[in-house]
Design a protein around this motif. Structure first.
Motif, PDB file in Angstrom:
ATOM      1  N   VAL A 172      15.258  96.955 -21.592  1.00  0.00           N
ATOM      2  CA  VAL A 172      16.174  97.615 -22.510  1.00  0.00           C
ATOM      3  C   VAL A 172      17.246  96.615 -22.919  1.00  0.00           C
ATOM      4  O   VAL A 172      18.112  96.250 -22.131  1.00  0.00           O
ATOM      5  CB  VAL A 172      16.790  98.877 -21.880  1.00  0.00           C
ATOM      6  CG1 VAL A 172      17.757  99.535 -22.871  1.00  0.00           C
ATOM      7  CG2 VAL A 172      15.687  99.859 -21.475  1.00  0.00           C
ATOM      8  N   SER A 173      17.176  96.178 -24.152  1.00  0.00           N
ATOM      9  CA  SER A 173      18.091  95.202 -24.719  1.00  0.00           C
ATOM     10  C   SER A 173      19.113  95.948 -25.575  1.00  0.00           C
ATOM     11  O   SER A 173      19.604  97.006 -25.185  1.00  0.00           O
ATOM     12  CB  SER A 173      17.300  94.175 -25.536  1.00  0.00           C
ATOM     13  OG  SER A 173      18.130  93.225 -26.127  1.00  0.00           O
ATOM     14  N   SER A 174      19.435  95.430 -26.742  1.00  0.00           N
ATOM     15  CA  SER A 174      20.421  96.066 -27.624  1.00  0.00           C
ATOM     16  C   SER A 174      20.309  95.457 -29.017  1.00  0.00           C
ATOM     17  O   SER A 174      19.986  94.262 -29.152  1.00  0.00           O
ATOM     18  CB  SER A 174      21.834  95.846 -27.080  1.00  0.00           C
ATOM     19  OG  SER A 174      22.814  96.212 -28.039  1.00  0.00           O
ATOM     20  N   LEU A 205      11.513 105.350 -24.500  1.00  0.00           N
ATOM     21  CA  LEU A 205      11.116 104.650 -23.273  1.00  0.00           C
ATOM     22  C   LEU A 205       9.868 105.290 -22.667  1.00  0.00           C
ATOM     23  O   LEU A 205       8.954 104.586 -22.208  1.00  0.00           O
ATOM     24  CB  LEU A 205      12.268 104.665 -22.267  1.00  0.00           C
ATOM     25  CG  LEU A 205      13.532 103.919 -22.694  1.00  0.00           C
ATOM     26  CD1 LEU A 205      14.633 104.093 -21.655  1.00  0.00           C
ATOM     27  CD2 LEU A 205      13.252 102.448 -22.938  1.00  0.00           C
ATOM     28  N   CYS A 247      19.762 101.864 -12.763  1.00  0.00           N
ATOM     29  CA  CYS A 247      19.483 103.275 -13.064  1.00  0.00           C
ATOM     30  C   CYS A 247      20.787 104.033 -13.200  1.00  0.00           C
ATOM     31  O   CYS A 247      21.297 104.611 -12.237  1.00  0.00           O
ATOM     32  CB  CYS A 247      18.611 103.888 -11.964  1.00  0.00           C
ATOM     33  SG  CYS A 247      18.027 105.561 -12.349  1.00  0.00           S
ATOM     34  N   MET A 292      16.973  98.202 -16.960  1.00  0.00           N
ATOM     35  CA  MET A 292      18.116  98.746 -17.705  1.00  0.00           C
ATOM     36  C   MET A 292      19.396  98.167 -17.125  1.00  0.00           C
ATOM     37  O   MET A 292      20.196  98.867 -16.503  1.00  0.00           O
ATOM     38  CB  MET A 292      18.108 100.281 -17.627  1.00  0.00           C
ATOM     39  CG  MET A 292      16.943 100.916 -18.352  1.00  0.00           C
ATOM     40  SD  MET A 292      16.764 102.696 -18.035  1.00  0.00           S
ATOM     41  CE  MET A 292      15.991 102.644 -16.411  1.00  0.00           C
ATOM     42  N   VAL A 308      10.953  99.608 -15.755  1.00  0.00           N
ATOM     43  CA  VAL A 308      11.897  99.634 -16.865  1.00  0.00           C
ATOM     44  C   VAL A 308      13.178  98.979 -16.374  1.00  0.00           C
ATOM     45  O   VAL A 308      13.764  99.422 -15.377  1.00  0.00           O
ATOM     46  CB  VAL A 308      12.183 101.062 -17.361  1.00  0.00           C
ATOM     47  CG1 VAL A 308      13.121 101.023 -18.568  1.00  0.00           C
ATOM     48  CG2 VAL A 308      10.887 101.782 -17.722  1.00  0.00           C
ATOM     49  N   LEU A 328      21.021 106.926 -18.353  1.00  0.00           N
ATOM     50  CA  LEU A 328      19.764 106.869 -19.094  1.00  0.00           C
ATOM     51  C   LEU A 328      18.589 106.840 -18.132  1.00  0.00           C
ATOM     52  O   LEU A 328      17.605 107.576 -18.292  1.00  0.00           O
ATOM     53  CB  LEU A 328      19.767 105.627 -19.988  1.00  0.00           C
ATOM     54  CG  LEU A 328      18.481 105.350 -20.772  1.00  0.00           C
ATOM     55  CD1 LEU A 328      18.241 106.447 -21.800  1.00  0.00           C
ATOM     56  CD2 LEU A 328      18.577 103.977 -21.449  1.00  0.00           C
ATOM     57  N   GLY A 329      18.672 105.972 -17.120  1.00  0.00           N
ATOM     58  CA  GLY A 329      17.582 105.872 -16.160  1.00  0.00           C
ATOM     59  C   GLY A 329      17.366 107.152 -15.385  1.00  0.00           C
ATOM     60  O   GLY A 329      16.224 107.518 -15.078  1.00  0.00           O
ATOM     61  N   LEU A 377      12.611 101.755 -11.757  1.00  0.00           N
ATOM     62  CA  LEU A 377      13.717 101.693 -12.705  1.00  0.00           C
ATOM     63  C   LEU A 377      14.736 100.717 -12.131  1.00  0.00           C
ATOM     64  O   LEU A 377      15.399 101.016 -11.133  1.00  0.00           O
ATOM     65  CB  LEU A 377      14.346 103.073 -12.905  1.00  0.00           C
ATOM     66  CG  LEU A 377      13.369 104.196 -13.290  1.00  0.00           C
ATOM     67  CD1 LEU A 377      14.113 105.524 -13.414  1.00  0.00           C
ATOM     68  CD2 LEU A 377      12.629 103.863 -14.577  1.00  0.00           C
ATOM     69  N   GLU A 384      20.861 109.778 -26.856  1.00  0.00           N
ATOM     70  CA  GLU A 384      20.256 109.475 -25.552  1.00  0.00           C
ATOM     71  C   GLU A 384      18.942 110.223 -25.348  1.00  0.00           C
ATOM     72  O   GLU A 384      17.981 109.686 -24.781  1.00  0.00           O
ATOM     73  CB  GLU A 384      21.243 109.838 -24.441  1.00  0.00           C
ATOM     74  CG  GLU A 384      20.776 109.462 -23.051  1.00  0.00           C
ATOM     75  CD  GLU A 384      21.805 109.839 -22.013  1.00  0.00           C
ATOM     76  OE1 GLU A 384      22.584 108.956 -21.619  1.00  0.00           O
ATOM     77  OE2 GLU A 384      21.840 111.027 -21.620  1.00  0.00           O
TER      78      GLU A 384
END
Length: 267
Positions: free
Chosen positions: A97-99, A185, A10, A66, A64, A13-14, A7, A178
Protein backbone atom coordinates in the motif's frame (compact mmCIF):
# COMPACT_ATOMS: atom_id res chain seq x y z
CA UNK A 1 -7.72 -18.27 -2.89
CA UNK A 2 -5.20 -17.55 -0.16
CA UNK A 3 -5.97 -19.28 3.12
CA UNK A 4 -3.30 -17.59 5.25
CA UNK A 5 -2.61 -13.87 4.97
CA UNK A 6 -0.15 -11.64 6.83
CA UNK A 7 -0.99 -7.97 7.36
CA UNK A 8 2.31 -6.19 7.94
CA UNK A 9 1.37 -2.98 9.71
CA UNK A 10 -2.24 -3.23 10.81
CA UNK A 11 -4.01 -0.01 11.67
CA UNK A 12 -7.62 0.89 11.02
CA UNK A 13 -7.49 -0.10 7.35
CA UNK A 14 -5.78 -3.40 8.09
CA UNK A 15 -8.23 -4.22 10.87
CA UNK A 16 -11.17 -3.87 8.48
CA UNK A 17 -9.46 -5.96 5.82
CA UNK A 18 -8.46 -8.57 8.38
CA UNK A 19 -12.01 -8.92 9.67
CA UNK A 20 -13.32 -9.36 6.13
CA UNK A 21 -10.77 -12.06 5.36
CA UNK A 22 -11.39 -13.82 8.68
CA UNK A 23 -15.13 -13.79 8.00
CA UNK A 24 -14.37 -15.68 4.78
CA UNK A 25 -12.60 -18.40 6.74
CA UNK A 26 -9.00 -17.28 6.30
CA UNK A 27 -6.33 -17.38 8.95
CA UNK A 28 -5.16 -13.77 9.27
CA UNK A 29 -1.96 -12.72 11.01
CA UNK A 30 -1.55 -9.07 11.95
CA UNK A 31 1.92 -7.70 12.68
CA UNK A 32 2.31 -4.41 14.52
CA UNK A 33 4.23 -2.96 17.47
CA UNK A 34 1.25 -2.83 19.82
CA UNK A 35 -1.44 -5.47 19.43
CA UNK A 36 -3.99 -4.49 22.08
CA UNK A 37 -6.51 -2.95 19.67
CA UNK A 38 -6.42 -5.65 17.01
CA UNK A 39 -9.66 -7.49 16.15
CA UNK A 40 -10.15 -10.69 18.12
CA UNK A 41 -10.43 -12.78 14.95
CA UNK A 42 -6.87 -12.11 13.77
CA UNK A 43 -3.73 -13.73 15.14
CA UNK A 44 -1.67 -10.95 16.68
CA UNK A 45 2.09 -10.73 16.21
CA UNK A 46 3.79 -8.08 18.30
CA UNK A 47 6.97 -6.99 16.54
CA UNK A 48 8.95 -3.90 15.59
CA UNK A 49 10.06 -3.98 11.97
CA UNK A 50 12.64 -1.27 12.52
CA UNK A 51 14.70 -4.05 14.12
CA UNK A 52 15.51 -7.63 13.05
CA UNK A 53 12.72 -9.97 14.11
CA UNK A 54 13.49 -12.34 16.97
CA UNK A 55 11.21 -15.12 15.75
CA UNK A 56 10.41 -16.32 12.22
CA UNK A 57 7.07 -15.26 10.82
CA UNK A 58 4.44 -17.83 9.90
CA UNK A 59 4.31 -19.22 6.37
CA UNK A 60 1.54 -17.43 4.49
CA UNK A 61 0.06 -17.42 1.00
CA UNK A 62 -0.39 -13.66 0.76
CA UNK A 63 0.76 -10.50 2.45
CA UNK A 64 -0.44 -6.90 2.53
CA UNK A 65 2.13 -4.31 3.59
CA UNK A 66 0.54 -1.21 5.14
CA UNK A 67 3.44 0.75 6.60
CA UNK A 68 3.55 4.58 6.53
CA UNK A 69 6.48 6.47 4.98
CA UNK A 70 7.43 7.58 8.49
CA UNK A 71 7.90 3.98 9.67
CA UNK A 72 11.68 4.44 9.92
CA UNK A 73 13.92 7.52 9.68
CA UNK A 74 16.09 5.56 7.25
CA UNK A 75 13.19 4.89 4.90
CA UNK A 76 11.52 1.69 3.81
CA UNK A 77 14.52 -0.44 2.83
CA UNK A 78 15.68 -1.62 6.28
CA UNK A 79 12.10 -2.23 7.44
CA UNK A 80 11.14 -4.25 4.37
CA UNK A 81 14.43 -6.15 4.53
CA UNK A 82 13.70 -7.11 8.14
CA UNK A 83 10.27 -8.28 7.01
CA UNK A 84 11.74 -10.38 4.21
CA UNK A 85 14.39 -11.85 6.51
CA UNK A 86 11.68 -12.83 8.98
CA UNK A 87 9.68 -14.76 6.41
CA UNK A 88 10.54 -18.41 5.98
CA UNK A 89 9.50 -18.08 2.35
CA UNK A 90 8.10 -15.26 0.26
CA UNK A 91 4.31 -15.26 -0.14
CA UNK A 92 2.96 -16.03 -3.60
CA UNK A 93 1.24 -12.62 -3.61
CA UNK A 94 2.19 -9.39 -1.88
CA UNK A 95 0.34 -6.08 -2.03
CA UNK A 96 2.20 -2.91 -1.02
CA UNK A 97 0.00 0.00 0.00
CA UNK A 98 1.73 3.11 -1.32
CA UNK A 99 0.16 6.52 -2.00
CA UNK A 100 -0.64 8.88 -4.85
CA UNK A 101 1.70 11.16 -2.87
CA UNK A 102 4.49 9.51 -4.86
CA UNK A 103 3.53 12.05 -7.56
CA UNK A 104 4.02 15.12 -5.34
CA UNK A 105 5.61 17.83 -7.48
CA UNK A 106 4.59 16.10 -10.72
CA UNK A 107 4.99 18.35 -13.75
CA UNK A 108 3.83 15.87 -16.38
CA UNK A 109 0.46 15.32 -18.07
CA UNK A 110 -2.88 15.27 -16.28
CA UNK A 111 -4.80 13.18 -15.47
CA UNK A 112 -2.19 10.75 -14.14
CA UNK A 113 -2.73 7.09 -14.99
CA UNK A 114 -1.02 3.87 -13.94
CA UNK A 115 1.14 4.07 -17.08
CA UNK A 116 2.93 7.18 -15.79
CA UNK A 117 6.19 6.50 -13.96
CA UNK A 118 6.67 8.67 -10.86
CA UNK A 119 9.42 11.27 -10.86
CA UNK A 120 9.56 12.10 -7.14
CA UNK A 121 10.10 15.80 -6.58
CA UNK A 122 9.77 16.06 -2.79
CA UNK A 123 11.47 14.21 0.09
CA UNK A 124 8.22 12.45 1.02
CA UNK A 125 7.61 11.37 -2.58
CA UNK A 126 11.14 9.98 -2.81
CA UNK A 127 10.61 7.89 0.35
CA UNK A 128 7.33 6.54 -1.01
CA UNK A 129 8.90 5.64 -4.35
CA UNK A 130 11.78 3.91 -2.59
CA UNK A 131 9.23 1.79 -0.73
CA UNK A 132 7.54 0.79 -3.97
CA UNK A 133 10.79 -0.20 -5.64
CA UNK A 134 12.06 -2.16 -2.62
CA UNK A 135 8.72 -3.96 -2.28
CA UNK A 136 8.87 -4.89 -5.94
CA UNK A 137 12.46 -6.09 -5.59
CA UNK A 138 12.00 -8.15 -2.42
CA UNK A 139 8.48 -9.46 -2.90
CA UNK A 140 7.41 -8.84 -6.51
CA UNK A 141 4.71 -6.70 -4.93
CA UNK A 142 1.57 -5.31 -6.50
CA UNK A 143 1.56 -1.55 -5.88
CA UNK A 144 -1.70 0.12 -4.88
CA UNK A 145 -1.66 3.91 -4.56
CA UNK A 146 -4.62 5.25 -2.59
CA UNK A 147 -5.52 8.90 -2.85
CA UNK A 148 -6.53 10.69 0.36
CA UNK A 149 -8.29 8.13 2.54
CA UNK A 150 -11.42 9.32 4.35
CA UNK A 151 -14.30 7.75 6.23
CA UNK A 152 -15.40 7.33 9.86
CA UNK A 153 -12.53 8.33 12.11
CA UNK A 154 -10.77 10.11 9.24
CA UNK A 155 -12.51 13.45 9.54
CA UNK A 156 -9.84 16.07 8.83
CA UNK A 157 -11.92 17.95 6.26
CA UNK A 158 -15.02 17.87 8.44
CA UNK A 159 -13.02 19.46 11.24
CA UNK A 160 -11.55 21.98 8.80
CA UNK A 161 -15.03 23.14 7.83
CA UNK A 162 -16.45 23.07 11.36
CA UNK A 163 -13.47 25.03 12.70
CA UNK A 164 -13.63 27.59 9.85
CA UNK A 165 -10.00 27.03 8.88
CA UNK A 166 -8.81 28.79 5.74
CA UNK A 167 -7.98 26.64 2.70
CA UNK A 168 -6.61 27.03 -0.81
CA UNK A 169 -9.79 26.46 -2.76
CA UNK A 170 -8.25 25.74 -6.17
CA UNK A 171 -6.09 22.83 -4.99
CA UNK A 172 -6.94 19.74 -7.04
CA UNK A 173 -7.76 16.75 -4.84
CA UNK A 174 -8.55 13.05 -5.13
CA UNK A 175 -9.82 10.71 -2.44
CA UNK A 176 -11.04 7.22 -1.68
CA UNK A 177 -13.43 6.11 1.02
CA UNK A 178 -11.93 3.56 3.39
CA UNK A 179 -14.75 1.12 2.61
CA UNK A 180 -13.88 1.16 -1.09
CA UNK A 181 -10.16 0.86 -0.37
CA UNK A 182 -10.80 -2.31 1.64
CA UNK A 183 -12.67 -3.64 -1.37
CA UNK A 184 -9.71 -2.79 -3.64
CA UNK A 185 -7.23 -4.62 -1.41
CA UNK A 186 -9.56 -7.60 -1.17
CA UNK A 187 -9.91 -7.71 -4.96
CA UNK A 188 -6.14 -7.58 -5.44
CA UNK A 189 -5.77 -10.61 -3.17
CA UNK A 190 -8.51 -12.53 -4.97
CA UNK A 191 -8.09 -11.62 -8.64
CA UNK A 192 -6.48 -14.32 -10.81
CA UNK A 193 -4.53 -11.78 -12.86
CA UNK A 194 -4.34 -8.53 -10.88
CA UNK A 195 -2.78 -5.36 -12.27
CA UNK A 196 0.80 -4.67 -11.24
CA UNK A 197 0.03 -1.06 -10.30
CA UNK A 198 -3.33 0.53 -9.52
CA UNK A 199 -4.51 3.90 -8.27
CA UNK A 200 -7.29 3.69 -5.68
CA UNK A 201 -9.58 6.69 -5.87
CA UNK A 202 -13.18 7.58 -6.48
CA UNK A 203 -14.78 8.64 -9.74
CA UNK A 204 -14.63 12.41 -9.35
CA UNK A 205 -11.51 14.48 -8.71
CA UNK A 206 -12.52 17.86 -7.31
CA UNK A 207 -11.04 21.09 -6.09
CA UNK A 208 -10.73 21.49 -2.35
CA UNK A 209 -13.18 24.38 -2.53
CA UNK A 210 -15.85 22.24 -4.18
CA UNK A 211 -15.50 19.56 -1.49
CA UNK A 212 -15.57 21.93 1.46
CA UNK A 213 -18.47 23.90 -0.01
CA UNK A 214 -20.48 20.69 -0.16
CA UNK A 215 -19.56 19.73 3.41
CA UNK A 216 -20.44 23.21 4.65
CA UNK A 217 -23.82 23.06 2.90
CA UNK A 218 -24.68 19.70 4.50
CA UNK A 219 -23.52 20.93 7.92
CA UNK A 220 -25.37 24.22 7.51
CA UNK A 221 -22.29 26.38 8.16
CA UNK A 222 -20.30 28.93 6.19
CA UNK A 223 -17.68 27.45 3.83
CA UNK A 224 -13.98 28.00 4.57
CA UNK A 225 -12.33 31.18 3.36
CA UNK A 226 -9.32 31.43 1.07
CA UNK A 227 -5.96 31.08 2.80
CA UNK A 228 -3.02 33.43 2.48
CA UNK A 229 -0.06 32.77 0.23
CA UNK A 230 0.34 30.25 -2.58
CA UNK A 231 -1.32 26.85 -2.21
CA UNK A 232 -0.52 23.45 -3.62
CA UNK A 233 -1.66 22.87 -7.18
CA UNK A 234 -2.41 19.20 -6.63
CA UNK A 235 -2.91 16.48 -9.23
CA UNK A 236 -5.76 14.76 -11.02
CA UNK A 237 -5.75 10.96 -11.23
CA UNK A 238 -7.68 8.73 -13.59
CA UNK A 239 -9.71 6.11 -11.70
CA UNK A 240 -10.78 4.02 -14.67
CA UNK A 241 -8.59 1.03 -13.79
CA UNK A 242 -9.79 0.69 -10.20
CA UNK A 243 -13.44 0.82 -11.24
CA UNK A 244 -12.70 -1.90 -13.78
CA UNK A 245 -11.22 -4.01 -10.96
CA UNK A 246 -13.98 -3.66 -8.37
CA UNK A 247 -16.97 -2.56 -10.43
CA UNK A 248 -19.16 0.03 -8.75
CA UNK A 249 -17.84 2.00 -5.81
CA UNK A 250 -19.88 2.18 -2.63
CA UNK A 251 -18.95 5.87 -2.46
CA UNK A 252 -18.38 6.97 -6.07
CA UNK A 253 -17.82 10.65 -5.20
CA UNK A 254 -17.08 12.80 -2.17
CA UNK A 255 -20.77 13.71 -1.98
CA UNK A 256 -21.97 10.22 -1.06
CA UNK A 257 -19.03 9.68 1.27
CA UNK A 258 -19.17 12.88 3.28
CA UNK A 259 -22.97 12.90 3.44
CA UNK A 260 -22.86 9.37 4.88
CA UNK A 261 -20.25 10.40 7.45
CA UNK A 262 -22.22 13.45 8.53
CA UNK A 263 -25.51 11.60 8.75
CA UNK A 264 -24.03 8.75 10.81
CA UNK A 265 -22.27 11.20 13.11
CA UNK A 266 -25.67 12.73 13.84
CA UNK A 267 -27.25 9.38 14.78
Amino acid sequence: MASRTLLAGCGKLGARLGERLANEGETVFALRRHTESLPSRVVAIGADLTKPLREPLPVVDAMVIMLPPSVDPDGYRPVLQHLRDGLQEAPSRTVFVSSTGVFEGWDGPQPITESHVPRPATPRARVIREGELVAEDLFGAIIVRPAGIYGPGREYLLRTVRDHRAIHRATRTNRVHETDLVRVLHALLRHEDPPHVIHALDAEPATLGDVTDFIADVLGVEPPTEGDGPGRTGNVFDGTAVRSLVGHLDFPTFREGYRDMIEHAAD
